[in-house]
Design an enzyme around this catalytic site. Structure first.
Site, PDB file in Angstrom:
ATOM      1  N   HIS A 132     -25.489  31.861 -21.512  1.00 13.58           N
ATOM      2  CA  HIS A 132     -24.431  31.958 -20.504  1.00 13.58           C
ATOM      3  C   HIS A 132     -24.086  33.406 -20.166  1.00 13.58           C
ATOM      4  CE1 HIS A 132     -21.069  30.717 -18.075  1.00 13.58           C
ATOM      5  NE2 HIS A 132     -20.227  31.440 -18.782  1.00 13.58           N
ATOM      6  N   SER A 147     -19.746  33.622 -13.883  1.00 14.53           N
ATOM      7  CA  SER A 147     -19.157  32.372 -14.363  1.00 14.53           C
ATOM      8  C   SER A 147     -17.991  31.942 -13.449  1.00 14.53           C
ATOM      9  CB  SER A 147     -18.711  32.544 -15.818  1.00 14.53           C
ATOM     10  OG  SER A 147     -18.381  31.306 -16.390  1.00 14.53           O
ATOM     11  N   ASP A 177     -28.140  27.892 -20.972  1.00 18.61           N
ATOM     12  CA  ASP A 177     -26.696  28.089 -20.880  1.00 18.61           C
ATOM     13  C   ASP A 177     -25.980  26.872 -21.468  1.00 18.61           C
ATOM     14  OD1 ASP A 177     -24.024  28.364 -20.071  1.00 18.61           O
ATOM     15  OD2 ASP A 177     -24.551  29.258 -18.147  1.00 18.61           O
TER      16      ASP A 177
END
Length: 248
Positions: A228, A105, A198
């Site tokens: 995610h 991320s 996601d």
């Protein structure tokens, strides 16, 4: 795989803040895991990779940015530049050789900055729901006005961080470090894993990142039902397989 934990080592910054890391010495390039925003080296993916590395004898470095996990400092003082330099300080003390960076991320944005800083020392990148430039695409005019007026914005989080705080200093550092505004001068192999379910980072972000990278060896890997986190057993297996192919 057996998880073997040990106390962290520390590197001390010039301002006295101690940064925590765990360095598993072994064969091959050193695999470095870069956690997401408000996350740390004890997360599920980092732990699973460390267990795999221990079993296979690979070198792996985990760390906490200042203000996160076992590192000292205040989280709200952190910026992209500061956390990039935190990672560089840990790498320098650990005296690692060739590196594979794995960015989860927000860590996927940081890995780009680190790859640019470290040059040929980085022989591969793996993004997991990589979120470069999120200060640019994840903030509307109302968010920007709130940050300008109050110096911060707070958002609810589904990942155990309540609230998720983004300061004006961090947002400004993000705007200074946008990378998908042109060609990204990175030439090593890159693998981008992204779940197409996601809810936080659109999977198209990885497609745009792949196009922006100068490297000709870039692969995007879609997980159709992936979220995610990408922390399910099958997601971890995919990550380990991807890293193995780059490391061997």
């Amino acid at each position: 795989m057996t998880r073997v934990e040990h106390p962290p080592e520390f590197v001390t910054r010039a301002d006295g803040v101690r940064l925590a890391y765990r360095y598993l010495r072994g064969k091959g390039p050193t695999i470095i895991f870069l956690p997401g925003y408000m996350s740390d080296m004890q997360g599920g993916k980092a732990q699973a990779l460390a267990a795999w590395a221990a079993d296979k004898g690979f070198a792996m470095l985990r760390l906490d940015y200042s203000g996160c996990g076992e590192s000292e400092g205040a989280f709200e003082n952190g910026t992209l530049d500061i956390w990039r330099d935190d990672v560089l300080a840990v790498i320098a003390q650990a005296t690692v050789g060739p590196i594979i960076l794995i960015g989860s991320s927000f860590g996927g944005w940081l890995m780009l900055l680190l790859a640019e800083a470290l040059g040929d020392q980085v022989i591969g990148l793996v993004g997991i729901a990589a979120a470069p430039d999120f200060t640019d695409w994840d903030f509307d005019d109302a968010d920007r006005a709130t940050i300008a007026a109050t110096g911060r914005i707070e958002r609810p989080s589904d990942y155990g961080y309540d609230p998720m705080v983004i300061t004006q200093g961090f947002w400004q550092s993000g705007q200074r470090n946008l990378r998908m505004t042109g060609k990204i001068g990175i030439d090593c192999p890159v693998r981008l894993i992204h779940g197409q379910c996601d809810p936080d980072v659109p999977w198209e972000t990885s497609l745009k990142l792949a196009a922006a990278l100068r490297s000709s060896d870039v692969q995007t890997i879609w997980v159709k039902d992936g979220d995610h986190r990408l922390s399910r057993d099958q997601d971890i297996a995919l990550l380990i397989d991807t890293v193995t192919k780059l490391a061997c």
